[in-house]
Write a protein that holds these residues in place. Structure first.
Motif, PDB file in Angstrom:
ATOM      1  N   ASP A  54      11.734   8.626   6.419  1.00 13.66           N
ATOM      2  CA  ASP A  54      11.048   7.324   5.889  1.00 13.66           C
ATOM      3  C   ASP A  54      10.881   7.301   4.511  1.00 13.66           C
ATOM      4  OD1 ASP A  54      10.130   4.878   5.775  1.00 13.66           O
ATOM      5  OD2 ASP A  54       8.788   5.128   7.607  1.00 13.66           O
ATOM      6  N   PRO A  55      11.283   6.574   3.546  1.00 13.06           N
ATOM      7  CA  PRO A  55      10.775   6.425   2.357  1.00 13.06           C
ATOM      8  C   PRO A  55       9.247   6.104   2.026  1.00 13.06           C
ATOM      9  CG  PRO A  55      12.442   4.682   2.646  1.00 13.06           C
ATOM     10  CD  PRO A  55      12.446   5.497   3.864  1.00 13.06           C
ATOM     11  N   LEU A  56       9.010   5.447   3.090  1.00 10.28           N
ATOM     12  CA  LEU A  56       7.564   5.080   2.950  1.00 10.28           C
ATOM     13  C   LEU A  56       6.703   5.259   4.346  1.00 10.28           C
ATOM     14  CD1 LEU A  56       5.056   3.840   1.058  1.00 10.28           C
ATOM     15  CD2 LEU A  56       5.736   1.409   2.067  1.00 10.28           C
ATOM     16  N   PRO A  57       6.143   6.615   4.303  1.00  7.69           N
ATOM     17  CA  PRO A  57       5.845   6.898   5.952  1.00  7.69           C
ATOM     18  C   PRO A  57       4.406   6.035   6.078  1.00  7.69           C
ATOM     19  CG  PRO A  57       6.393   8.669   4.558  1.00  7.69           C
ATOM     20  CD  PRO A  57       6.506   7.616   3.551  1.00  7.69           C
ATOM     21  N   LYS A  58       4.258   5.842   7.507  1.00 10.59           N
ATOM     22  CA  LYS A  58       3.103   5.009   7.727  1.00 10.59           C
ATOM     23  C   LYS A  58       1.864   5.557   7.218  1.00 10.59           C
ATOM     24  CE  LYS A  58       2.344   4.658  12.346  1.00 10.59           C
ATOM     25  NZ  LYS A  58       3.388   5.064  13.056  1.00 10.59           N
ATOM     26  N   GLU A  59       1.665   6.886   7.146  1.00 10.97           N
ATOM     27  CA  GLU A  59       0.456   7.669   6.591  1.00 10.97           C
ATOM     28  C   GLU A  59       0.375   7.211   5.440  1.00 10.97           C
ATOM     29  OE1 GLU A  59       3.224   9.368   8.035  1.00 10.97           O
ATOM     30  OE2 GLU A  59       1.984   9.180  10.069  1.00 10.97           O
ATOM     31  N   THR A  60       1.258   7.275   4.492  1.00 13.02           N
ATOM     32  CA  THR A  60       1.386   7.226   3.060  1.00 13.02           C
ATOM     33  C   THR A  60       0.813   5.424   2.714  1.00 13.02           C
ATOM     34  OG1 THR A  60       3.004   8.582   2.527  1.00 13.02           O
ATOM     35  CG2 THR A  60       2.682   6.968   0.811  1.00 13.02           C
ATOM     36  N   GLU A  62      -1.002   3.590   4.957  1.00 12.76           N
ATOM     37  CA  GLU A  62      -2.274   3.775   5.403  1.00 12.76           C
ATOM     38  C   GLU A  62      -3.341   4.320   4.333  1.00 12.76           C
ATOM     39  OE1 GLU A  62      -2.444   1.401   7.625  1.00 12.76           O
ATOM     40  OE2 GLU A  62      -4.793   1.792   7.161  1.00 12.76           O
ATOM     41  N   LEU A  63      -2.979   5.479   3.603  1.00 10.53           N
ATOM     42  CA  LEU A  63      -3.757   6.030   2.567  1.00 10.53           C
ATOM     43  C   LEU A  63      -3.796   5.013   1.332  1.00 10.53           C
ATOM     44  CD1 LEU A  63      -5.064   8.953   2.200  1.00 10.53           C
ATOM     45  CD2 LEU A  63      -3.117   9.450   1.004  1.00 10.53           C
ATOM     46  N   CYS A  64      -2.769   4.333   1.121  1.00  6.55           N
ATOM     47  CA  CYS A  64      -2.971   3.442  -0.023  1.00  6.55           C
ATOM     48  C   CYS A  64      -3.470   2.297   0.231  1.00  6.55           C
ATOM     49  CB  CYS A  64      -1.504   2.820  -0.357  1.00  6.55           C
ATOM     50  SG  CYS A  64      -0.428   4.322  -1.135  1.00  6.55           S
ATOM     51  N   ARG A  65      -3.734   1.787   1.512  1.00  4.22           N
ATOM     52  CA  ARG A  65      -5.008   0.756   1.801  1.00  4.22           C
ATOM     53  C   ARG A  65      -6.172   1.008   1.857  1.00  4.22           C
ATOM     54  NH1 ARG A  65      -0.789  -1.558   6.078  1.00  4.22           N
ATOM     55  NH2 ARG A  65       0.012  -3.156   5.008  1.00  4.22           N
ATOM     56  N   THR A  66      -6.574   2.371   2.301  1.00  7.19           N
ATOM     57  CA  THR A  66      -8.149   2.802   2.148  1.00  7.19           C
ATOM     58  C   THR A  66      -8.326   3.128   0.667  1.00  7.19           C
ATOM     59  OG1 THR A  66      -7.211   4.941   2.916  1.00  7.19           O
ATOM     60  CG2 THR A  66      -7.984   3.528   4.786  1.00  7.19           C
ATOM     61  N   HIS A  67      -7.392   3.945   0.080  1.00  6.68           N
ATOM     62  CA  HIS A  67      -8.172   4.414  -1.277  1.00  6.68           C
ATOM     63  C   HIS A  67      -7.926   3.561  -2.325  1.00  6.68           C
ATOM     64  CE1 HIS A  67      -8.519   8.160   0.826  1.00  6.68           C
ATOM     65  NE2 HIS A  67      -8.279   8.954   0.040  1.00  6.68           N
ATOM     66  N   LYS A  68      -7.162   2.954  -2.054  1.00  2.00           N
ATOM     67  CA  LYS A  68      -6.579   1.590  -2.895  1.00  2.00           C
ATOM     68  C   LYS A  68      -6.073   1.612  -4.484  1.00  2.00           C
ATOM     69  CE  LYS A  68     -11.098  -0.342  -2.336  1.00  2.00           C
ATOM     70  NZ  LYS A  68     -12.342  -0.962  -2.219  1.00  2.00           N
ATOM     71  N   TYR A  69      -6.405   2.772  -5.117  1.00  2.00           N
ATOM     72  CA  TYR A  69      -5.934   3.042  -6.474  1.00  2.00           C
ATOM     73  C   TYR A  69      -4.790   3.988  -6.532  1.00  2.00           C
ATOM     74  CZ  TYR A  69     -10.424   1.305  -6.870  1.00  2.00           C
ATOM     75  OH  TYR A  69     -11.477   0.251  -6.841  1.00  2.00           O
ATOM     76  N   ILE A  70      -3.633   3.632  -6.953  1.00  2.00           N
ATOM     77  CA  ILE A  70      -2.479   4.496  -6.643  1.00  2.00           C
ATOM     78  C   ILE A  70      -1.853   4.494  -7.951  1.00  2.00           C
ATOM     79  CG2 ILE A  70      -0.026   4.231  -5.546  1.00  2.00           C
ATOM     80  CD1 ILE A  70      -1.725   1.871  -3.860  1.00  2.00           C
ATOM     81  N   LEU A  71      -1.524   5.895  -8.304  1.00  2.00           N
ATOM     82  CA  LEU A  71      -0.588   6.262  -9.358  1.00  2.00           C
ATOM     83  C   LEU A  71       0.610   6.926  -8.838  1.00  2.00           C
ATOM     84  CD1 LEU A  71      -0.780   6.712 -12.309  1.00  2.00           C
ATOM     85  CD2 LEU A  71      -1.821   9.258 -11.944  1.00  2.00           C
ATOM     86  N   PHE A  72       1.667   6.229  -9.296  1.00  2.00           N
ATOM     87  CA  PHE A  72       3.144   6.415  -8.494  1.00  2.00           C
ATOM     88  C   PHE A  72       3.856   7.083  -9.880  1.00  2.00           C
ATOM     89  CE2 PHE A  72       7.327   5.024  -7.575  1.00  2.00           C
ATOM     90  CZ  PHE A  72       7.415   4.908  -6.187  1.00  2.00           C
ATOM     91  N   ARG A  88      16.954   3.701   1.398  1.00  2.00           N
ATOM     92  CA  ARG A  88      17.093   4.444   0.178  1.00  2.00           C
ATOM     93  C   ARG A  88      15.458   4.541  -0.174  1.00  2.00           C
ATOM     94  NH1 ARG A  88      21.883   2.717  -3.590  1.00  2.00           N
ATOM     95  NH2 ARG A  88      20.503   3.674  -4.996  1.00  2.00           N
ATOM     96  N   PRO A  89      15.255   5.853  -1.393  1.00  4.20           N
ATOM     97  CA  PRO A  89      13.945   5.662  -1.668  1.00  4.20           C
ATOM     98  C   PRO A  89      13.321   4.637  -2.358  1.00  4.20           C
ATOM     99  CG  PRO A  89      15.477   7.756  -2.184  1.00  4.20           C
ATOM    100  CD  PRO A  89      16.382   6.684  -1.545  1.00  4.20           C
ATOM    101  N   GLU A  90      14.159   4.106  -3.168  1.00  2.00           N
ATOM    102  CA  GLU A  90      13.725   2.829  -3.909  1.00  2.00           C
ATOM    103  C   GLU A  90      13.233   1.781  -3.084  1.00  2.00           C
ATOM    104  OE1 GLU A  90      16.628   4.385  -4.154  1.00  2.00           O
ATOM    105  OE2 GLU A  90      17.278   4.819  -6.241  1.00  2.00           O
ATOM    106  N   ARG A  91      13.467   1.829  -1.766  1.00  2.00           N
ATOM    107  CA  ARG A  91      12.777   0.713  -0.738  1.00  2.00           C
ATOM    108  C   ARG A  91      11.335   0.846  -0.897  1.00  2.00           C
ATOM    109  NH1 ARG A  91      14.666  -3.558   0.484  1.00  2.00           N
ATOM    110  NH2 ARG A  91      12.653  -4.433   0.969  1.00  2.00           N
ATOM    111  N   ALA A  92      10.880   2.073  -0.998  1.00  2.00           N
ATOM    112  CA  ALA A  92       9.232   2.362  -1.073  1.00  2.00           C
ATOM    113  C   ALA A  92       8.496   1.709  -1.730  1.00  2.00           C
ATOM    114  CB  ALA A  92       9.096   3.775  -1.167  1.00  2.00           C
ATOM    115  N   LEU A  96       6.062  -1.119  -0.750  1.00  2.00           N
ATOM    116  CA  LEU A  96       4.470  -0.980  -1.298  1.00  2.00           C
ATOM    117  C   LEU A  96       3.860  -2.365  -1.815  1.00  2.00           C
ATOM    118  CD1 LEU A  96       3.945   2.521  -2.878  1.00  2.00           C
ATOM    119  CD2 LEU A  96       2.682   1.524  -0.909  1.00  2.00           C
ATOM    120  N   ARG A  97       4.740  -2.669  -2.828  1.00  2.00           N
ATOM    121  CA  ARG A  97       4.314  -3.877  -3.628  1.00  2.00           C
ATOM    122  C   ARG A  97       4.206  -5.175  -2.356  1.00  2.00           C
ATOM    123  NH1 ARG A  97       8.645  -3.795  -8.339  1.00  2.00           N
ATOM    124  NH2 ARG A  97       7.490  -2.273  -9.685  1.00  2.00           N
ATOM    125  N   LYS A  98       4.976  -5.191  -1.645  1.00  2.00           N
ATOM    126  CA  LYS A  98       5.227  -6.312  -0.458  1.00  2.00           C
ATOM    127  C   LYS A  98       3.893  -6.140   0.195  1.00  2.00           C
ATOM    128  CE  LYS A  98       8.188  -9.074   2.054  1.00  2.00           C
ATOM    129  NZ  LYS A  98       9.553  -8.839   2.765  1.00  2.00           N
TER     130      LYS A  98
END
Ligand code: NAD
Length: 362
Positions: A54-60, A62-72, A88-92, A96-98
């Motif tokens: 999965d290009p955007l696993p559930k754990e990732t 969830e971590l973004c939701r709790t930690h809030k500040y994301i460097l991609f 595809r990877p670009e889906r992630a 994420l934005r959505k």
């Protein structure tokens, strides 16, 4: 001691290489300002597909939701090109934005004086510099409106896309742009196509209404066709450009081309709450991945935007910018911006030079 949790999503190709340099710089800032940055790395894109499918696993997520500040970093690469679009990877990054409801995309286009020669514009146009921030609405417009699709006709097909904006969507992005303009040169150019489009007429009305709450900010309106010409003819006239999703997509790319290399351009995606993603605008650059050729400046400046917009540390962001300017002025260059007579450096050295410079500032 202030403490911030940052999620690192390095991704694929040069993503991990440039994120590493941005972290190096954030660590120096942390030491200087006695802030503790706690970094947690997670899987995204092709790297996540390999591990989890999965290009955007559930754990990732969830971590973004709790930690809030994301460097991609960046995602994608030839290995995953044949997958269906939604796998595809670009889906992630789109998901994420959505899912994090990030509706405001900030793309600065700043011309480093020592790289003016990389701009396709003439010297006489560049002599006063370029310092533009495109604020693009990210969740509405023709990219998401319904109905959409394709119908078979007796001869050929009919394809439909629908542009939709609500006054609420326009109001919140306009407020964001005016708030940001307060801390810049206090000018907003709102870009639309109000001579033709109904969504643009609503856009212009709502932006004008919001502007009444910001009497200190100068507002002007431009049609998108004019704006695309003005960006080339007289880019210095722009401070903040406020625009919808499709026009913003095109104009922010146009503005970035004025600067020279894609390796220099950061971005931020913000929402109503304080969750935000900071990322270089470039992709995973498979052609140079693993060769230490990637320019880390876009990622480093993205970390700078995080300091400014998420941690309210504009002076720390200024120090990063100053260090980048000074390192470039001394002639250090990664291959993408290298000319004869410059001092060639690899990704890591560029990151270290910038980090060391920051240490010397008061
Ligand atoms: P790209 O931005 O990866 O590369 C375009 C060109 O710019 C390449 O020649 C590359 O070497 C160069 N370049 C890019 N970043 C650079 C840097 N930091 N330093 C030096 N040179 C740099 O675009 P692309 O080649 O169209 O796409 C490659 C992959 O990246 C594709 O899979 C694409 O889907 C993906 N992509 C991802 C994102 C993202 O993650 N946000 C954005 C764009 C493209």
């Amino acid at each position: 001691m202030a403490k911030y949790n940052i999620v690192l999503l390095p991704g694929d190709g040069i993503g991990p290489e440039v994120v590493k340099e941005a972290v190096k710089v954030l660590q120096v800032i942390g030491d200087k300002y006695t802030i503790s940055f706690n970094f947690t790395e997670a899987l995204v894109g092709g790297a996540a597909i390999e591990e989890t499918g999965d290009p955007l696993p559930k754990e990732t997520l969830e971590l973004c939701r709790t930690h809030k500040y994301i460097l991609f970093g960046a995602v994608g690469g030839p290995k995953w090109e044949d997958l269906p679009r939604d796998k595809r990877p670009e889906r992630a990054i789109l998901d994420l934005r959505k899912k994090l409801e990030l509706y405001a995309n900030l793309r600065p286009a700043y011309l480093f004086p020592s790289l003016a020669h990389s701009s396709p514009l003439k010297e006489e146009i560049l002599k006063n510099g370029i310092d533009i921030l495109v604020v693009r609405e990210l969740t509405g417009d023709i990219y998401f409106g319904e109905p959409r699709g394709r119908e078979a006709l007796e001869y050929g097909y009919k394809a439909i896309d629908t542009a939709v904006y609500t006054s609420r969507e326009i109001e919140r992005i306009a407020r964001k742009a005016f708030e940001i303009a307060k801390k810049r040169r206090k000018k907003v150019t709102s870009v639309d196509k109000a001579n033709v489009l109904e969504t643009s007429r609503l856009w212009r009305e709502v932006v004008t209404e919001v502007s009444k709450k910001y009497p200190q900010i100068e507002l002007n309106h431009q049609y998108v066709d004019n704006c695309s010409m003005q960006l080339i003819k007289n880019p210095r006239q722009f401070d903040v450009i406020l625009t919808g999703n499709m026009f913003g997509d095109i104009l922010s790319d146009e503005a970035s081309m004025l600067i020279g290399s894609i390796g220099l351009l950061p971005s931020a995606s913000l929402g109503e709450r304080d969750i935000a993603i900071y990322e270089p605008i470039h992709g995973s650059a498979p052609d140079i991945a693993g060769q230490k050729k990637a320019n880390p400046i876009a990622a480093i400046l993205s970390a700078g935007m995080m300091l400014k917009y998420s941690f309210d540390m504009p002076e720390a962001e200024e120090q990063i910018k100053k260090a980048v300017i000074s390192t470039l002025e001394e002639g250090y260059r990664t291959p993408d911006i290298l000319r004869e007579g410059d001092l060639p450096v690899d990704t890591e050295t560029m990151g270290s030079l910038i980090a060391e410079k920051i240490k010397t500032y008061k």
